[in-house]
Scaffold this active site. Structure first.
Site, PDB file in Angstrom:
ATOM      1  N   THR A 100       0.895  -1.060  -0.175  1.00 35.97           N
ATOM      2  CA  THR A 100       0.007   0.202  -0.006  1.00 35.97           C
ATOM      3  C   THR A 100       0.839   1.447  -0.012  1.00 35.97           C
ATOM      4  O   THR A 100       0.559   2.191  -0.555  1.00 35.97           O
ATOM      5  CB  THR A 100      -1.134  -0.044   1.334  1.00 35.97           C
ATOM      6  OG1 THR A 100      -1.675  -1.034   1.193  1.00 35.97           O
ATOM      7  CG2 THR A 100      -1.797   1.226   1.014  1.00 35.97           C
ATOM      8  N   TYR A 147       4.700 -12.035   4.473  1.00 32.68           N
ATOM      9  CA  TYR A 147       3.615 -11.838   3.692  1.00 32.68           C
ATOM     10  C   TYR A 147       3.362 -12.529   2.507  1.00 32.68           C
ATOM     11  O   TYR A 147       4.128 -12.587   1.561  1.00 32.68           O
ATOM     12  CB  TYR A 147       3.881 -10.468   3.413  1.00 32.68           C
ATOM     13  CG  TYR A 147       3.010  -9.656   2.815  1.00 32.68           C
ATOM     14  CD1 TYR A 147       1.565 -10.143   2.504  1.00 32.68           C
ATOM     15  CD2 TYR A 147       3.139  -8.268   2.141  1.00 32.68           C
ATOM     16  CE1 TYR A 147       0.777  -9.317   1.648  1.00 32.68           C
ATOM     17  CE2 TYR A 147       2.143  -7.647   1.332  1.00 32.68           C
ATOM     18  CZ  TYR A 147       0.962  -8.010   1.160  1.00 32.68           C
ATOM     19  OH  TYR A 147       0.007  -7.446   0.375  1.00 32.68           O
ATOM     20  N   LYS A 201       1.308 -12.474   7.465  1.00 36.42           N
ATOM     21  CA  LYS A 201       0.023 -11.832   6.778  1.00 36.42           C
ATOM     22  C   LYS A 201      -0.387 -12.771   5.588  1.00 36.42           C
ATOM     23  O   LYS A 201       0.313 -12.720   4.647  1.00 36.42           O
ATOM     24  CB  LYS A 201       0.471 -10.583   6.299  1.00 36.42           C
ATOM     25  CG  LYS A 201      -0.444  -9.726   5.456  1.00 36.42           C
ATOM     26  CD  LYS A 201       0.040  -8.417   5.227  1.00 36.42           C
ATOM     27  CE  LYS A 201      -1.195  -7.637   4.179  1.00 36.42           C
ATOM     28  NZ  LYS A 201      -0.568  -6.163   3.408  1.00 36.42           N
ATOM     29  N   VAL A 259      -3.972  -6.829   8.885  1.00 31.28           N
ATOM     30  CA  VAL A 259      -3.117  -5.946   8.321  1.00 31.28           C
ATOM     31  C   VAL A 259      -3.851  -5.225   7.234  1.00 31.28           C
ATOM     32  O   VAL A 259      -4.300  -5.523   6.085  1.00 31.28           O
ATOM     33  CB  VAL A 259      -1.809  -6.583   7.654  1.00 31.28           C
ATOM     34  CG1 VAL A 259      -0.828  -5.222   7.091  1.00 31.28           C
ATOM     35  CG2 VAL A 259      -1.006  -7.067   8.548  1.00 31.28           C
TER      36      VAL A 259
END
Length: 295
Positions: free
Chosen positions: A46, A134, A162, A204
Site C-alpha cells: 500500500t 507476507y 500476513k 493488516v
C-alpha cells in the site's frame, strides 16, 4: 512484541513534486494513532514500495518512527526479490529502530518452496527483531505453501504471517496447523472476521486509514464474544473494503484520503490515480459512514 490486532499498511504520502511528503507522513501517522491503529507498516504494498528507492525507504522508516514516537510499533517492509538487497535494507531498518519487519514473497522470479524458505531464513537470521511473512500470490506470482510457513515458524523471530492468498483452503490449513506463537493476520480487510473465526489474531489493513474506529469496534466485539455485532460491522464496512480495491491499490485509498482532508497525494507510475467514477464511489461510501459530506 505484540503488534496488536489492527495493523495499518500505511500509504506513502507524496507532495506535488512526487517526493515523500515529510509533514504528511507525520499527519497521517497521527491520524492512524487516533483512530485505533495498533501498529503501522511503512513501505508495504500500500506504501508503493516497488517505486520507493532504497534511500527513500530508509527516510520513510525514520519519519514514521519519529511520528509514532514509541506509541505504536513500526514495521518496515524490507523485502524484495533480491535476497542480498533485502538483508541489507533489513539490517539498516533495524539500526534505525523499527520494531519489526514485513517480508513479502519474492515477486517475478518465482522461486521454489525451498528457495522461498532459504530467502526468508536468510533475512530473518540477519536481524534480531520480529519478522512477519507476507503471502500475496496475486501480486507476487508465487504462493508460500503452508508447509513452508510451518518450517519458517521454527525460526525464533518469525512470529507472524500476513495471509492474503484468498484461498480458504490455505487459510484453514494454516490456522489448524500453525503453532500458537505464530500469529495469523488477514491480509484482506473483508476476510478479517471470517479469518478470526478460525483463529486469526487480527488484520493488516488498508481500510483502517478511513474506517479505523469502526474496524476497532468490529474487532473488539468479536474478541468480546459478540460475533453478531462483529458480523454487522463487517457487513456495513464491506462496501468500503470493496471500493478501496475497485481499481489498482492504493489509487482509491489516495482518493479517499484527499476527500477526508488527509495527506496522500498522487500515486507513482506505473500506477495512475483512480478514475473519477471510482473517486465518486469512494466518496459515496465515506458519506454513508459520515466521514465526508458531499457538497
Amino acid at each position: 512484541m505484540d503488534f496488536g490486532r489492527l495493523i495499518t499498511a500505511m500509504a506513502t504520502p507524496f507532495d506535488t513534486a512526487g517526493a515523500i511528503d515529510v509533514p504528511g507522513v507525520k499527519t497521517l501517522v497521527k491520524h492512524l494513532l487516533s483512530t485505533g491503529t495498533t501498529a503501522v507498516v511503512a513501505a508495504g504494498t500500500t506504501g508503493e514500495s516497488p517505486t520507493l528507492s532504497h534511500e527513500e525507504k530508509l527516510e520513510l522508516f525514520e519519519l514514521t518512527l519519529r511520528a509514532a514516537d514509541g506509541q505504536i510499533p513500526v514495521i518496515a517492509g524490507t523485502a524484495s526479490n533480491d535476497t542480498r538487497a533485502s538483508i541489507e535494507l533489513s539490517k539498516e531498518a533495524e539500526k534505525l529502530g523499527v520494531q519489526g519487519l514485513l517480508l513479502v514473497a519474492p515477486y517475478y522470479n518465482r522461486p521454489s518452496q525451498d528457495g522461498l524458505y532459504a530467502h526468508f531464513k536468510a533475512i530473518a537470521e540477519s536481524v534480531n527483531i520480529p519478522v512477519m511473512l507476507y503471502n500475496v500470490p496475486g501480486r507476487t506470482g508465487v504462493n508460500i505453501d503452508v508447509s513452508t510457513i510451518l518450517r519458517l515458524a521454527d525460526i525464533p523471530n518469525v512470529t507472524a504471517v500476513k495471509e492474503a492468498s484468498g484461498s480458504m483452503n490455505q487459510i484453514l490449513q494454516l490456522a489448524a496447523k500453525k503453532p500458537d506463537d505464530l500469529l495469523l493476520y488477514s491480509g484482506d480487510d473483508k476476510l478479517t472476521i471470517p479469518m478470526m473465526c478460525v483463529g486469526a489474531y487480527g488484520v493488516v489493513s488498508v481500510a483502517a486509514h478511513v474506517v479505523g474506529e469502526e474496524m476497532s469496534k468490529m474487532i473488539e466485539a468479536f474478541v468480546a464474544g459478540d460475533v453478531k455485532t462483529a458480523a454487522v460491522w463487517s457487513g456495513r464496512l464491506l462496501p468500503v473494503f470493496e471500493a478501496l480495491f475497485a481499481t489498482s491499490s492504493p489509487g482509491p485509498l489516495k482518493a479517499a484520503l484527499k476527500q477526508m482532508g488527509l495527506p496522500g497525494g498522487s500515486v507513482r507510475l506505473p500506477l495512475v490515480d483512480a478514475p473519477e467514477e471510482i473517486g465518486a464511489l469512494m466518496e459515496r461510501q465515506l458519506t454513508r459512514l459520515g466521514k465526508v459530506s458531499i457538497g
